[in-house]
Design an enzyme around this catalytic site. Structure first.
Site, PDB file in Angstrom:
ATOM      1  N   HIS A  41     -76.884  36.698 -48.021  1.00  0.00           N
ATOM      2  CA  HIS A  41     -76.107  35.951 -49.008  1.00  0.00           C
ATOM      3  C   HIS A  41     -75.414  36.906 -49.981  1.00  0.00           C
ATOM      4  CE1 HIS A  41     -78.912  32.266 -48.266  1.00  0.00           C
ATOM      5  NE2 HIS A  41     -78.047  32.473 -47.289  1.00  0.00           N
ATOM      6  N   PHE A  89     -74.065  23.551 -49.770  1.00  0.00           N
ATOM      7  CA  PHE A  89     -73.039  24.539 -49.503  1.00  0.00           C
ATOM      8  C   PHE A  89     -73.654  25.903 -49.850  1.00  0.00           C
ATOM      9  CE2 PHE A  89     -70.882  20.852 -48.540  1.00  0.00           C
ATOM     10  CZ  PHE A  89     -69.642  21.142 -48.002  1.00  0.00           C
ATOM     11  N   THR A 149     -91.160  33.298 -43.498  1.00  0.00           N
ATOM     12  CA  THR A 149     -90.027  33.716 -44.323  1.00  0.00           C
ATOM     13  C   THR A 149     -90.286  33.454 -45.799  1.00  0.00           C
ATOM     14  OG1 THR A 149     -88.925  31.586 -43.989  1.00  0.00           O
ATOM     15  CG2 THR A 149     -88.348  33.353 -42.475  1.00  0.00           C
ATOM     16  N   GLY A 150     -91.270  32.640 -46.121  1.00  0.00           N
ATOM     17  CA  GLY A 150     -91.625  32.374 -47.508  1.00  0.00           C
ATOM     18  C   GLY A 150     -92.599  33.410 -48.043  1.00  0.00           C
ATOM     19  N   TYR A 154     -77.952  27.472 -35.528  1.00  0.00           N
ATOM     20  CA  TYR A 154     -78.571  27.005 -36.779  1.00  0.00           C
ATOM     21  C   TYR A 154     -77.961  25.684 -37.216  1.00  0.00           C
ATOM     22  CZ  TYR A 154     -79.140  26.459 -41.796  1.00  0.00           C
ATOM     23  OH  TYR A 154     -79.357  25.929 -43.043  1.00  0.00           O
ATOM     24  N   ALA A 170     -88.859  23.402 -44.214  1.00  0.00           N
ATOM     25  CA  ALA A 170     -89.388  24.398 -43.278  1.00  0.00           C
ATOM     26  C   ALA A 170     -88.449  24.563 -42.088  1.00  0.00           C
ATOM     27  CB  ALA A 170     -90.780  23.983 -42.809  1.00  0.00           C
TER      28      ALA A 170
END
Length: 323
Positions: free
Chosen positions: A184, A166, A36-37, A138, A71
């Protein structure tokens, strides 16, 4: 100066923290499998090792002063649809990391935790004393890791700090959000301004808030990074400190969209959509403990500044063909 291993340091938050560590004169090794990076997200000056968090045993030795652990898989919806990789990576990977740290004699850890451990809070602002009742795998994996770290501290003297974020937003120079898929709000809104999507969905317009849309606590990613450096200094042998990180004030979905319209000069169409299950009306942090124990205060609390930094990054990434 110190030497640190940053797991997940090619991701959004890990890259910004790595940049801050380097700026402070520290030596940094980034361990990331790039699932994902992004390789381009690793700041210049950091050593990069491609690998999973489970590979930390081959990298860690007594020359490292601490580990900063980012990670993790972090998509809430994905964790609901396919929870098994979340348990294997987030929990199983961290168990192997803790064992590697113990074997190498590295006894300080800063862990990237989350407000998702609280689930739907019964009161706001949310303090660390709030009940933990995650509503997704998650959040459950992050809470499990917090429990695991607490046990490691008690049994083996680890010095650890878990930072429960948050809503992190904004960018730090060339380091910003590149999630695929993106979930997001701020980057989704900016994708509309960039012409990458037609409109942004507003999930629910009848919440008990001033304008009927959900309210969230947005924290600038650079303020978040500064908290990690302070956490390294605050860690104490045998203790597990948990701190919430947020601005302590909230902004509604409509406020975010209006701010993005002002910053970008784009109309940013918004379309109403049904509420999403599990979305609390208001989610705002109490960061009193972080202020008291870490000596941390966010210095970039203004929503317009957060959106402007994210917009500068988004335009740069789009122009470079990185999106």
């Amino acid at each position: 100066m110190s030497k640190y291993l940053v797991t997940g340091g090619a991701g959004y938050i890990g890259s910004v923290v790595t940049a801050h560590l380097l700026a402070a004169g520290h030596t940094v090794t980034v361990l990331d499998d790039l699932s994902t990076g992004h390789r381009a997200g690793v700041p210049e000056g950091a050593e990069f090792v491609e690998g999973r968090v489970q590979d930390a045993a081959r990298r860690l030795d007594s020359s490292y002063d601490a580990v900063l652990h980012f990670a993790a898989f972090s998509q809430v919806g994905q964790s609901v649809a396919d929870p098994e990789p979340y348990w294997r990576n987030n929990v199983g990977g961290t168990a192997e990391l803790l064992a590697a740290m113990r074997d190498a004699g590295v006894r300080t850890l800063v862990f990237s935790s989350t407000a998702a451990t609280y689930g739907e809070p019964s009161a706001v602002p949310v303090t660390e004393a709030a009940p933990t009742a995650p509503t997704s795998p998650y959040g459950a994996t992050k809470l499990a890791v917090d429990h695991m770290i607490g046990g490691e501290c008690a049994a083996h003297g680890l010095a650890a700090v878990s930072l429960r974020y948050f809503n992190v937003a904004g960018a730090y120079g060339p380091y910003g959000e590149r999630h695929t898929p993106e979930s997001h709000l701020i980057p989704l809104v900016l994708q509309v301004a960039l012409g990458e999507r037609a409109a942004v969905a507003v999930y629910g317009q009848d919440y008990p808030t001033p304008d009927g849309t959900c309210v969230r606590d947005y924290l600038h990613v650079a303020d978040l990074a500064e908290a990690h450096l302070l956490a390294l200094s605050a860690a104490r042998d045998g203790e597990h400190l948990i701190c919430n990180l947020g601005n302590g004030s909230g902004f509604s979905v409509r406020e975010v969209i209006e701010t993005a319209r002002k910053v970008t000069g784009h109309p940013i169409p918004a379309v109403p959509a049904a509420r999403r299950e599990g979305d609390p009306a208001v989610l705002v942090a109490s960061a009193a403990r972080a202020r008291e124990v870490l000596g941390w205060r966010p210095s970039r609390p203004d929503l317009e500044d957060i959106v402007a930094d994210a917009w500068a990054f988004a335009r740069g990434a789009a122009g470079a063909g990185e999106r």
